[in-house]
Design an enzyme around this catalytic site. Structure first.
Site, PDB file in Angstrom:
ATOM      1  N   PHE A 105     -12.731 -15.183  48.387  1.00  0.00           N
ATOM      2  CA  PHE A 105     -13.610 -15.871  47.445  1.00  0.00           C
ATOM      3  C   PHE A 105     -15.030 -15.312  47.612  1.00  0.00           C
ATOM      4  O   PHE A 105     -15.515 -15.180  48.742  1.00  0.00           O
ATOM      5  CB  PHE A 105     -13.576 -17.368  47.746  1.00  0.00           C
ATOM      6  CG  PHE A 105     -14.217 -18.214  46.693  1.00  0.00           C
ATOM      7  CD1 PHE A 105     -13.505 -18.593  45.562  1.00  0.00           C
ATOM      8  CD2 PHE A 105     -15.526 -18.635  46.823  1.00  0.00           C
ATOM      9  CE1 PHE A 105     -14.099 -19.379  44.592  1.00  0.00           C
ATOM     10  CE2 PHE A 105     -16.124 -19.421  45.853  1.00  0.00           C
ATOM     11  CZ  PHE A 105     -15.408 -19.790  44.735  1.00  0.00           C
TER      12      PHE A 105
ATOM     13  N   ASP B  15     -11.099 -20.147  56.419  1.00  0.00           N
ATOM     14  CA  ASP B  15     -11.535 -20.982  55.304  1.00  0.00           C
ATOM     15  C   ASP B  15     -10.300 -21.702  54.759  1.00  0.00           C
ATOM     16  O   ASP B  15      -9.330 -21.055  54.349  1.00  0.00           O
ATOM     17  CB  ASP B  15     -12.179 -20.103  54.220  1.00  0.00           C
ATOM     18  CG  ASP B  15     -12.797 -20.950  53.102  1.00  0.00           C
ATOM     19  OD1 ASP B  15     -12.286 -22.052  52.850  1.00  0.00           O
ATOM     20  OD2 ASP B  15     -13.777 -20.487  52.491  1.00  0.00           O
TER      21      ASP B  15
ATOM     22  N   TYR C 116     -13.368 -31.249  47.462  1.00  0.00           N
ATOM     23  CA  TYR C 116     -13.234 -31.615  46.037  1.00  0.00           C
ATOM     24  C   TYR C 116     -12.023 -30.981  45.378  1.00  0.00           C
ATOM     25  O   TYR C 116     -11.766 -31.194  44.217  1.00  0.00           O
ATOM     26  CB  TYR C 116     -14.517 -31.265  45.257  1.00  0.00           C
ATOM     27  CG  TYR C 116     -14.987 -29.840  45.415  1.00  0.00           C
ATOM     28  CD1 TYR C 116     -14.360 -28.801  44.730  1.00  0.00           C
ATOM     29  CD2 TYR C 116     -16.054 -29.537  46.249  1.00  0.00           C
ATOM     30  CE1 TYR C 116     -14.791 -27.494  44.886  1.00  0.00           C
ATOM     31  CE2 TYR C 116     -16.490 -28.233  46.404  1.00  0.00           C
ATOM     32  CZ  TYR C 116     -15.849 -27.215  45.720  1.00  0.00           C
ATOM     33  OH  TYR C 116     -16.278 -25.920  45.880  1.00  0.00           O
ATOM     34  N   LYS C 117     -11.270 -30.165  46.128  1.00  0.00           N
ATOM     35  CA  LYS C 117     -10.059 -29.541  45.577  1.00  0.00           C
ATOM     36  C   LYS C 117      -8.873 -30.474  45.844  1.00  0.00           C
ATOM     37  O   LYS C 117      -8.822 -31.561  45.312  1.00  0.00           O
ATOM     38  CB  LYS C 117      -9.897 -28.148  46.166  1.00  0.00           C
ATOM     39  CG  LYS C 117     -11.034 -27.222  45.688  1.00  0.00           C
ATOM     40  CD  LYS C 117     -11.028 -25.850  46.331  1.00  0.00           C
ATOM     41  CE  LYS C 117     -12.159 -25.014  45.737  1.00  0.00           C
ATOM     42  NZ  LYS C 117     -12.439 -23.811  46.530  1.00  0.00           N
TER      43      LYS C 117
ATOM     44  N   ARG D 248      -4.039 -19.301  36.583  1.00  0.00           N
ATOM     45  CA  ARG D 248      -3.767 -20.042  37.822  1.00  0.00           C
ATOM     46  C   ARG D 248      -3.253 -21.436  37.508  1.00  0.00           C
ATOM     47  O   ARG D 248      -3.825 -22.137  36.677  1.00  0.00           O
ATOM     48  CB  ARG D 248      -5.077 -20.242  38.582  1.00  0.00           C
ATOM     49  CG  ARG D 248      -5.353 -19.259  39.634  1.00  0.00           C
ATOM     50  CD  ARG D 248      -6.468 -19.640  40.572  1.00  0.00           C
ATOM     51  NE  ARG D 248      -7.430 -20.645  40.171  1.00  0.00           N
ATOM     52  CZ  ARG D 248      -8.356 -21.121  40.982  1.00  0.00           C
ATOM     53  NH1 ARG D 248      -8.426 -20.705  42.232  1.00  0.00           N
ATOM     54  NH2 ARG D 248      -9.216 -22.020  40.570  1.00  0.00           N
TER      55      ARG D 248
HETATM   56  C1  LIG Z   1     -13.713 -23.163  46.348  1.00  0.00           C
HETATM   57  C2  LIG Z   1     -14.054 -22.245  47.464  1.00  0.00           C
HETATM   58  C3  LIG Z   1     -15.334 -22.227  48.007  1.00  0.00           C
HETATM   59  C4  LIG Z   1     -16.410 -23.075  47.405  1.00  0.00           C
HETATM   60  O1  LIG Z   1     -17.585 -23.105  48.142  1.00  0.00           O
HETATM   61  P1  LIG Z   1     -18.741 -24.134  47.725  1.00  0.00           P
HETATM   62  O2  LIG Z   1     -19.786 -23.908  48.705  1.00  0.00           O
HETATM   63  O3  LIG Z   1     -18.143 -25.503  47.735  1.00  0.00           O
HETATM   64  O4  LIG Z   1     -19.151 -23.799  46.321  1.00  0.00           O
HETATM   65  C5  LIG Z   1     -15.568 -21.406  49.107  1.00  0.00           C
HETATM   66  N1  LIG Z   1     -14.591 -20.620  49.616  1.00  0.00           N
HETATM   67  C6  LIG Z   1     -13.343 -20.600  49.082  1.00  0.00           C
HETATM   68  C7  LIG Z   1     -12.294 -19.725  49.679  1.00  0.00           C
HETATM   69  C8  LIG Z   1     -13.040 -21.399  47.988  1.00  0.00           C
HETATM   70  O5  LIG Z   1     -11.830 -21.365  47.448  1.00  0.00           O
END
Ligand SMILES: *Cc1c(COP(=O)(O)O)cnc(C)c1O
Length: 430
Positions: A129, A199, A224-225, A389
């Site tokens: 990401f 992560d 939030y996921k 997705r």
């Molecule tokens: C969704 C996601 C994020 C989001 O980071 P925020 O700081 O909450 O915007 C970070 N890393 C991964 C791998 C994600 O899927």
């Protein structure tokens, strides 16, 4: 061949089906984007009124003590710890995933520099990401490390050598849904003398995670996921107890101080993971996260995380089979691993009409217009293809939902509905 009747039978036999009643999902909506923003727990509305009106409005500043605001990061952290194989008192909820990654990467790099000053390499994946890569890129510059991005498992294996300081990976890839064997990768990186940061953005609440059993070093993740905390709800951070008191993280704010209300002029980090807090927490948002976590507690009566994981695999198996059975002529390719041990809780598709650059985006828009909500992630025009997705949250999805989603997909493709011009307009958030 699977039939609609088969799917209905599976729903009727599913002990987890009543968990859906904890969520507010409008009739006719099939929500396949819980991997991006989880659905709203019904309890969130009453909790918001309670926190804003009674705790803030009536209680004013006394609520820091009387409503338990002050220890919310630890209290929620303990609930998340139970889902990710961490111990009580080892997790705090705070800040964003990006910010928490900055903290744990800083700590990991400093610990590595102290133990192995000659190691200067940080490794991650090119398909990670972007925020993870951006945070790592900048930190590496700041602290004098080199960031190497690998593009295959073979390259990853080769990068685990005597130069490696920190390996930073996302457990379940946000694009493909491919999952690493956390214990095996951690063991191999540690055998070479490196530290491993995981992560868990697409793992927490979606797949069984055993941080301590895997002997991981650091972990962070989103709430939030799959955890259904609400838009922008704060993230979490875990540090293996063997590291937690060695270095404080660089965002040395007063909430991570050993005695914040002594207002001392000098910083002294709190013991344990509390030092990973920085400043005053977003209490309203954080309070709503508890509603999402309570549904996981309710799921314990039906087998908890192992039962949820088994259902998630059954749902994604069904989706993959039905796409193969019912959309065969449209050349859709499943990019998510079929091997259960390597699959997260989503299925990503690519392909279809190779002549139309907007294909994947337009198909998703046409599905959304029909109430089937998935999302689109752009490729880079080179190695990474555009993908569609579909996230599968076993807390609120059933087998008939999967059937209906694939029927809509088949219909959108068979009829050419996706070619309509309104499905090509790009929104800011895809
Ligand atoms: C969704 C996601 C994020 C989001 O980071 P925020 O700081 O909450 O915007 C970070 N890393 C991964 C791998 C994600 O899927």
């Amino acid at each position: 061949m699977t039939t609609l009747d088969d799917c209905r039978k599976l729903d009727a036999q599913d002990p987890l089906r009543t968990l859906r009643d904890h969520f507010e999902i409008a009739p006719g909506i099939i929500y396949l984007d819980g991997n991006s923003l989880g659905a709203m727990p019904k309890g969130a509305v009453d909790r918001a009124v309670e926190v804003v009106s009674r705790q803030w409005g009536d209680g004013l500043i006394t609520s820091w003590n009387t409503a338990g605001w002050f220890d919310l990061p630890q209290r929620l952290g303990d609930q998340i710890a139970a889902l990710i194989g961490a111990g009580t008192g080892e997790v705090v909820v705070t800040d964003t995933t990006s910010v928490n990654l900055y903290k744990v990467m800083s700590a990991a790099l400093r610990i590595s520099a102290a133990d192995h000053p000659d190691r200067r390499l940080v490794v991650s994946e090119r398909s990670n990401f972007p925020t993870d890569l951006y945070i790592a890129e900048n930190l590496c510059k700041e602290l004098g490390f080199k960031l190497q991005l690998v593009e295959s498992e073979q390259e990853l294996a080769q990068s685990i050598n005597c130069d490696l300081a920190v390996l930073m990976l996302t457990h379940v890839n946000y694009r493909t849904g491919a999952m690493y064997d956390m214990a095996a990768v951690t063991a191999s990186a540690q055998a070479s003398g490196a530290l491993v940061v995981w992560d868990l953005a697409h793992s927490a609440g979606a797949v069984a995670v055993h941080l301590k059993a895997a002997n991981a070093d650091f972990a962070i993740g989103c709430t939030y996921k799959y955890l259904n905390g609400g838009p922008g709800s704060p993230a979490f951070v875990w540090v293996n107890p063997r590291h937690v008191d060695r270095f404080w993280q660089p965002l040395s704010g007063w909430w991570g101080h050993a005695a914040p209300f002594e207002f001392a002029p000098g910083y002294e980090p709190a013991k344990g993971v509390a030092r990973y807090l920085c400043g005053t927490q977003p209490i309203v948002s954080m309070s709503l996260l508890e509603c999402g976590l309570q549904i996981y507690q309710a799921s314990a009566a039906f087998g908890g995380m192992p039962a949820l994981r088994a259902k998630s695999l059954a749902l994604t198996d069904l989706f993959i089979d039905l796409v193969h059975q019912r959309c065969a002529k449209h050349n859709m390719r499943v990019v998510t691993p079929v091997d259960h041990a390597r699959r997260g809780s989503q299925v990503s598709l690519e392909g279809g009409d190779e002549t139309d650059r907007n294909f994947s985006y337009a198909v998703i828009q046409a599905l959304i217009a029909r109430g089937v909500i998935g999302d689109f992630r752009a490729g880079d025009g080179k190695r990474l293809h555009d993908i569609m997705r579909f996230g599968f949250t076993p807390l609120y999805l059933g087998y008939e939902d999967v059937w209906n989603a694939v029927e809509h997909l088949r219909d959108v493709l068979d009829s050419g509905e996706w070619k309509q011009p309104q499905f090509r307009q790009k929104n800011a958030v895809t």
